[in-house]
Motif scaffolding. Structure first.
Motif, short mmCIF file in Angstrom:
data_model
loop_
_atom_site.label_atom_id
_atom_site.label_comp_id
_atom_site.label_asym_id
_atom_site.label_seq_id
_atom_site.Cartn_x
_atom_site.Cartn_y
_atom_site.Cartn_z
N HIS A 232 -6.78 -24.82 -41.86
CA HIS A 232 -5.84 -23.73 -42.17
C HIS A 232 -4.71 -24.25 -43.07
O HIS A 232 -4.32 -23.59 -44.03
CB HIS A 232 -5.30 -23.13 -40.87
N HIS B 89 -3.72 -23.24 -47.24
CA HIS B 89 -2.42 -22.88 -47.81
C HIS B 89 -1.99 -23.84 -48.91
O HIS B 89 -1.21 -23.47 -49.78
CB HIS B 89 -1.34 -22.85 -46.71
N HIS C 272 -8.07 -17.36 -49.01
CA HIS C 272 -7.26 -17.10 -47.81
C HIS C 272 -6.17 -16.04 -48.10
O HIS C 272 -5.75 -15.32 -47.21
CB HIS C 272 -6.64 -18.42 -47.33
N HIS D 51 -3.86 -12.78 -46.14
CA HIS D 51 -2.39 -12.69 -46.06
C HIS D 51 -1.81 -11.48 -46.79
O HIS D 51 -0.63 -11.17 -46.60
CB HIS D 51 -1.76 -13.98 -46.60
N HIS E 288 3.82 -16.50 -39.21
CA HIS E 288 2.93 -17.08 -40.24
C HIS E 288 2.58 -16.05 -41.34
O HIS E 288 2.22 -16.43 -42.44
CB HIS E 288 1.66 -17.60 -39.58
#
Ligand SMILES: [Zn+2]
Length: 288
Positions: free
Chosen positions: A106, A110, A119, A123, A203
Motif C-alpha cells: 500500500h 502511494h 490506486h 482514492h 487516509h
C-alpha cells in the motif's frame, strides 16, 4: 483449486456479502461522515468499477496464489516449511507476513507513480463508505498478483491460509471503509489492534500528509511501527478525495476505467482544503 470452491465460494463469498449488507445498513443508521453523493449512485459506480477487478481476483489472482502455495510446499520453499510448530502458530506467522507485506504494498502504491495511476481510482471517491471497498481498478489487482504471490512463497503459506487471509483481508477492507459511526471509546480501543473507519477515513483525506498515513489493512500496528499513523483528525474536518480530481461530475465509470492510462494530474496543493481546518467543535479524534 478445489479449496477455492470449497472455502472461498461457499463460505467466504456469502460471509462477505452478508457483511456488506450489514455494514450498508449500519452506516445508514449511524453515519460517521457527511455524505456528498446519493448512496445508490455511489453503489452503482463503485460496483461497476469492481466487476473486472473481482472477476480477476476470483478467476486469476486466487488460483495463482493457491498454485504458488502448492509449489512452495512441494519444493520445501518458504519459512513455514522449515520449523515445527502448532498449525495455529504457523497460521499466525503467515497472517503477519501477508499483512505486513500488504502494508508495504500500500505504501508503494502511494510512492511509485506507476502504481499510483491505478490506486488513484480508489482514492478519487468523493465519499467513503462500504461501497468504496469495491472501488479498485483491475490494473491494481494485476500488479499485486506478482508481489503477493512472492510473499505466499516466502512465508511458505498453505492454500487454506491463503484463502482464509483473503477472506479476512476483504472483510477488513469493507469494515474500515464503512461510514459507520462506532461508539467512540470502543473504536479507540479497537484501533489499537485493527484498522477502524475513523482511522482509514484520514487516509482518504484531500490533505497529502493525511493521505500519506494509515496504510495498514488489517492490523494497525504496522503504521505504529513505521510512524505512519495519524489519529488526531476529527472526521467532520476531512474532505474526502483527491484535490486534482475533485469534480464529481467528471468521475464517470468510463473516466475511472480509463484514468490510469491518461496523463495523471499532479496533486493540487492549492486545493487541499487546509483553510477549513480549525473550525470544528468535534473532539472525537482517536488520538485523544
Ligand atoms: Zn491508499
Amino acid at each position: 483449486m478445489n479449496i477455492i470452491r470449497r472455502v472461498f465460494d461457499t463460505k467466504g463469498v456469502p460471509l462477505l456479502a452478508g457483511m456488506f449488507v450489514l455494514l450498508f445498513l449500519a452506516e445508514g443508521h449511524r453515519q460517521l461522515r457527511k455524505r456528498n453523493q446519493p448512496r445508490l449512485k455511489r453503489a452503482v459506480i463503485n460496483s461497476l468499477v469492481s466487476i473486472p477487478a473481482f472477476s480477476l481476483l476470483r478467476f486469476l489472482f486466487l488460483p495463482i496464489m493457491i498454485r504458488m502455495a502448492f509449489e512452495s510446499r512441494k519444493k520445501g520453499l518458504g519459512l513455514n516449511h522449515h520449523y515445527h510448530a502448532h498449525p495455529l502458530v504457523k497460521g499466525l506467522v503467515t497472517f503477519l507476513i501477508l499483512d505486513y507485506t500488504n502494508y508495504l504494498w500500500h505504501v508503494l502504491n502511494h510512492k511509485l507513480p506507476l502504481l499510483w495511476r491505478f490506486h488513484l481510482v480508489h482514492h478519487t471517491d468523493p465519499d467513503l463508505d462500504v461501497t468504496t471497498a469495491l472501488r479498485f481498478h483491475f490494473g491494481e489487482l494485476i500488479g499485486s498478483v506478482f508481489y503477493r504471490s512472492a510473499f505466499v512463497v516466502i512465508a511458505g503459506a498453505t492454500a487454506l491460509q491463503v484463502v482464509l487471509y483473503e477472506i479476512l483481508f476483504e472483510a477488513a477492507t469493507q469494515f474500515h471503509h464503512s461510514n459507520w459511526q462506532l461508539p467512540y471509546r470502543l473504536e479507540k480501543q479497537l484501533s489499537k489492534l485493527i484498522v477502524t473507519p475513523r482511522m482509514h477515513g484520514i487516509h482518504h483525506s484531500m490533505i497529502r500528509e493525511e493521505t500519506d498515513s494509515n496504510y495498514s489493512v488489517i492490523f494497525s500496528f504496522w503504521d505504529r511501527l513505521h510512524r505512519t499513523i495519524k489519529l488526531n483528525v476529527p472526521q467532520n474536518l476531512i474532505v474526502t478525495g483527491v484535490p486534482s480530481y475533485a469534480n464529481p461530475h467528471e468521475l464517470t465509470i468510463g473516466f475511472l476505467w480509463k484514468l490510469p492510462f491518461t496523463k495523471i494530474r499532479k496533486w493540487d496543493q492549492a486545493n487541499e482544503f487546509k483553510n477549513i481546518r480549525g473550525t470544528s467543535t468535534d473532539k472525537n479524534d482517536l488520538a485523544k
